[in-house]
Design an enzyme around this catalytic site. Structure first.
Site, short mmCIF file in Angstrom:
data_model
loop_
_atom_site.label_atom_id
_atom_site.label_comp_id
_atom_site.label_asym_id
_atom_site.label_seq_id
_atom_site.Cartn_x
_atom_site.Cartn_y
_atom_site.Cartn_z
N GLU A 248 13.62 1.20 -5.46
CA GLU A 248 12.31 0.62 -4.56
C GLU A 248 12.17 0.87 -3.35
O GLU A 248 11.86 2.34 -2.82
CB GLU A 248 11.81 -1.00 -5.04
CG GLU A 248 10.17 -0.55 -4.52
CD GLU A 248 10.10 -2.11 -3.95
OE1 GLU A 248 10.92 -3.43 -4.30
OE2 GLU A 248 8.87 -3.01 -3.54
N GLY B 235 5.11 -8.42 -0.92
CA GLY B 235 4.21 -9.86 -0.43
C GLY B 235 5.98 -10.62 -1.11
O GLY B 235 6.00 -11.41 -1.30
N SER B 236 6.50 -9.18 -2.01
CA SER B 236 8.05 -10.74 -2.82
C SER B 236 9.31 -10.08 -1.94
O SER B 236 9.91 -11.28 -2.56
CB SER B 236 7.72 -10.11 -4.83
OG SER B 236 6.18 -11.53 -4.70
N SER B 237 9.14 -8.47 -1.73
CA SER B 237 10.67 -8.05 -1.52
C SER B 237 10.02 -7.00 -0.05
O SER B 237 9.21 -7.16 -0.31
CB SER B 237 11.56 -7.98 -2.59
OG SER B 237 11.05 -6.65 -2.46
N THR B 238 11.42 -7.05 1.21
CA THR B 238 11.28 -6.08 1.34
C THR B 238 12.53 -5.10 1.52
O THR B 238 13.37 -5.87 1.05
CB THR B 238 11.21 -6.92 3.29
OG1 THR B 238 10.76 -5.80 4.32
CG2 THR B 238 12.28 -7.35 3.11
N GLN B 239 11.98 -4.44 1.93
CA GLN B 239 13.43 -3.56 1.60
C GLN B 239 13.83 -2.42 3.51
O GLN B 239 13.54 -2.00 3.91
CB GLN B 239 13.51 -2.03 0.68
CG GLN B 239 12.77 -2.32 -0.77
CD GLN B 239 11.69 -3.33 -1.42
OE1 GLN B 239 11.89 -4.24 -1.31
NE2 GLN B 239 10.50 -2.94 -0.87
N1 LIG Z 1 -5.42 -5.06 4.54
C1 LIG Z 1 -4.69 -6.06 4.69
N2 LIG Z 1 -4.48 -6.78 5.24
C2 LIG Z 1 -3.93 -7.73 5.18
N3 LIG Z 1 -2.37 -7.89 4.60
C3 LIG Z 1 -2.75 -6.99 3.34
C4 LIG Z 1 -3.60 -6.03 3.10
N4 LIG Z 1 -4.27 -5.39 1.76
C5 LIG Z 1 -2.66 -5.80 1.71
N5 LIG Z 1 -1.51 -7.03 2.09
C6 LIG Z 1 -1.02 -8.20 1.77
O1 LIG Z 1 0.32 -7.11 2.15
C7 LIG Z 1 1.11 -7.67 1.56
C8 LIG Z 1 1.58 -6.27 1.39
O2 LIG Z 1 0.69 -6.07 0.33
P1 LIG Z 1 1.73 -4.79 -0.62
O3 LIG Z 1 2.21 -3.71 0.22
O4 LIG Z 1 0.38 -3.97 -1.90
O5 LIG Z 1 2.62 -5.84 -1.45
P2 LIG Z 1 2.94 -5.81 -3.14
O6 LIG Z 1 3.63 -4.12 -3.21
O7 LIG Z 1 4.00 -6.61 -3.25
O8 LIG Z 1 2.02 -5.90 -4.48
C9 LIG Z 1 0.84 -9.06 0.79
O9 LIG Z 1 1.00 -9.77 1.30
C10 LIG Z 1 -0.66 -8.20 0.26
O10 LIG Z 1 -1.67 -9.81 0.04
CA LIG Z 2 5.07 -2.89 -3.12
#
Ligand SMILES: Nc1ncnc2c1ncn2[C@@H]1O[C@H](COP(=O)(O)OP(=O)(O)O)[C@@H](O)[C@H]1O
Ligand SMILES: [Ca+2]
Length: 503
Positions: free
Chosen positions: A174, A214-218
């Site tokens: 990822e 939402g669950s991990s960071t890289q």
């Molecule tokens: N427009 C937005 N404003 C703020 N937070 C957002 C928005 N869209 C998505 N998020 C939040 O940002 C985080 C990262 O989103 P995303 O990269 O899509 O996560 P994932 O790839 O894990 O589904 C999530 O917690 C999501 O709920």
């Molecule tokens: Ca993602």
């Protein structure tokens, strides 16, 4: 001049006639062959298409890419055609109804089908990559995770595309594919100059990648020092050059799981009290949760027995100072096997190097705060502080169009990101300005999907493209000119011979 030379020609008319006929026929055949060959090299298909599903923890999106169908599969030519956001939550949320995970993809698959020229569907690869949401589900219940993956694969197979598989990506993949995406779009690996030469960009033009879902960071970048921990190194050979990149994915440190960790930490600090003050929530904002839901994650550290039906209520206090302190408590900064090169939780990280693109949740938060892409660190800190001090009714009035589910967390997540970036990754006042908060570049969304497709479809050659294969336009024009000239010559000779015979 030409005519006079021909006039002195001593060939017999029959022989000359035969020669002219041979030249004429050969030229005609060559012309037809060239046209046919050129057609088959450049015409079908004009574009090739590829689809990647990003099955993230909070939502799934389909990305449709296209690139020239010929052999010009070099840098900068793959472009994004379509993004389709799948309705509903991420596929890991369908653990108790796996067929619904598959069903959720159909609208976007239909959209992609409409966007691809008829007849090219079977030639269009489709990949599905799931990330940290599915990694967590697999830790919780491997059978359910397998069922979800099977169902999404089953649905995609019902479409006339070239399905290439659905799998859960490793955290290192990822990170690495996000890094490839950015540097591919920005031509960090190779540039095609106007003079038609392949150029190697300057050293400093390679960017690092900061991704937060939402669950991990890289975090992924090319360090200056040799990488001491081989588990965090990815070796790539792109366009004839080797790249040793550092990458690490922190499970449970994506935005939503980090928010959960903050709540659990507060509950623990308050001896599992039913009412807990939350310094990162705005005054007037209260959030009630069942303990069963709060602890329903492998990221939730369970310290003792509890009744899952018990409710805890978090009461916002708009206290940015305490909020920043709280975010520190979910990191362990003391353990390190590679001192001083550690980020947190004992994870090795060489010193950061170069410029970075920070996307997904990083972008959402900093964009929401209205900060310019390169706002200086003190301004960022003061902006976060004044936003966090606002009470809930002020926040809601000021941002009536932003969904509450995002609005409630901006203060907490901004403080969390500042701690991660400064204390863990070690960005300081100087290097802060090396971070660019971005969502898109050149009409392409930043994320791991493009890099994944480039890799899976072998669209980046490992060796330098020294020669452009096939007939180029210069050669083609010269060939045509020669044939037309030969035909013209034959025609002139024929006229002369014909005229000679009449005389
Ligand atoms: N427009 C937005 N404003 C703020 N937070 C957002 C928005 N869209 C998505 N998020 C939040 O940002 C985080 C990262 O989103 P995303 O990269 O899509 O996560 P994932 O790839 O894990 O589904 C999530 O917690 C999501 O709920
Ligand atoms: Ca993602």
């Amino acid at each position: 001049m030409l005519l006079s030379v021909m006039g002195k020609c001593t060939l017999k008319p029959q022989l000359a006639g035969a020669l002219v006929a041979v030249i004429g026929c050969t030229s005609l055949i060559a012309l037809i062959l060239m046209l046919v060959q050129n057609d088959s090299a450049e015409m079908p298909p004009r574009f090739q298409y590829g689809i990647v599903f990003d099955a993230g923890s909070t939502h799934t999106a389909l990305f449709l890419y296209k690139w020239p169908g010929a052999k010009e599969n070099n840098t900068g030519v793959v472009s994004q055609v379509l993004v389709c956001d799948v309705e509903g939550p991420g596929i890991s949320s369908y653990a108790n109804d796996p067929p619904a995970a598959g069903q959720s993809l159909t609208v976007c698959l239909d959209d992609a089908k409409k966007a691809i020229p008829i007849g090219q569907e079977r030639n269009t690869p489709v990949y599905l990559g799931a990330t940290a949401g599915m990694r967590l589900l697999r830790l919780q219940n491997a059978t359910k995770a397998d069922q979800v993956m099977e169902e999404v694969a089953k649905t995609i197979k019902e479409y006339p595309f070239d399905f290439q598989g659905a799998r859960i990506l490793l955290g290192t993949e990822e990170g690495a594919f996000g890094w490839i995406t950015i540097n591919y779009i920005l031509e960090g690996f190779i540039k095609y100059s106007f003079e038609g030469k392949w150029l190697k960009p300057k050293e400093g033009e390679i960017l690092g990648a900061l991704d937060m879902g939402g669950s991990s960071t890289q975090i992924t970048f090319r360090p200056t020092d040799p990488i001491k921990d081989p588990t965090s190194e990815v070796q790539l050979r792109l366009y004839g050059l080797n790249y040793g990149i550092y990458t690490h994915s922190y499970l449970c440190y994506g935005k939503d799981q980090a928010m959960r960790q903050l709540q659990i930490q507060l509950l623990k600090m308050n001896n599992m009290s039913q009412r807990v003050t939350h310094p990162c929530y705005h005054q007037g904002y209260n959030l009630s949760l069942a303990l069963g839901d709060l602890y329903d994650s492998p990221c939730a550290e369970k310290t003792g027995a509890f009744d899952p039906t018990d409710i805890v209520t978090f009461l916002g206090s708009s206290d940015p100072g305490q909020c920043l302190k709280l975010t520190n408590t979910i990191f362990n900064f003391s353990d390190c096997s590679f001192p001083p090169d550690c980020a947190f939780n004992g994870v090795y990280q060489p010193p950061i190097n170069g410029n970075f693109y920070a996307f997904s949740s990083y972008y959402y938060t900093f964009d929401f705060l209205g900060l310019a892409p390169q706002a200086p660190l003190p301004l960022v800190l003061s902006t976060i502080e004044s936003f966090c001090k606002k009470n809930w009714s002020m926040v809601k009035t000021e941002y009536p169009n932003i969904p509450e589910k995002y609005l409630q967390d901006y203060c907490a997540s901004a403080n969390y990101k500042m701690t991660l970036l400064q204390e863990a990754y070690k960005f300081n006042e100087t290097t802060w300005s090396n971070i660019y908060f971005k969502k898109k570049v050149a009409d392409t969304n930043i994320g791991w999907t493009l890099g994944y497709m480039l890799n899976q479809s072998s669209l980046i050659p490992s060796e330098h493209p020294l020669l452009i294969t096939g007939v180029n336009h210069g050669q083609w024009a010269a060939g045509i000119f020669f044939i037309v000239f030969a035909l013209f010559l034959s025609f002139v000779v024929m006229i002369i011979l014909f005229a000679g015979n009449i005389n």
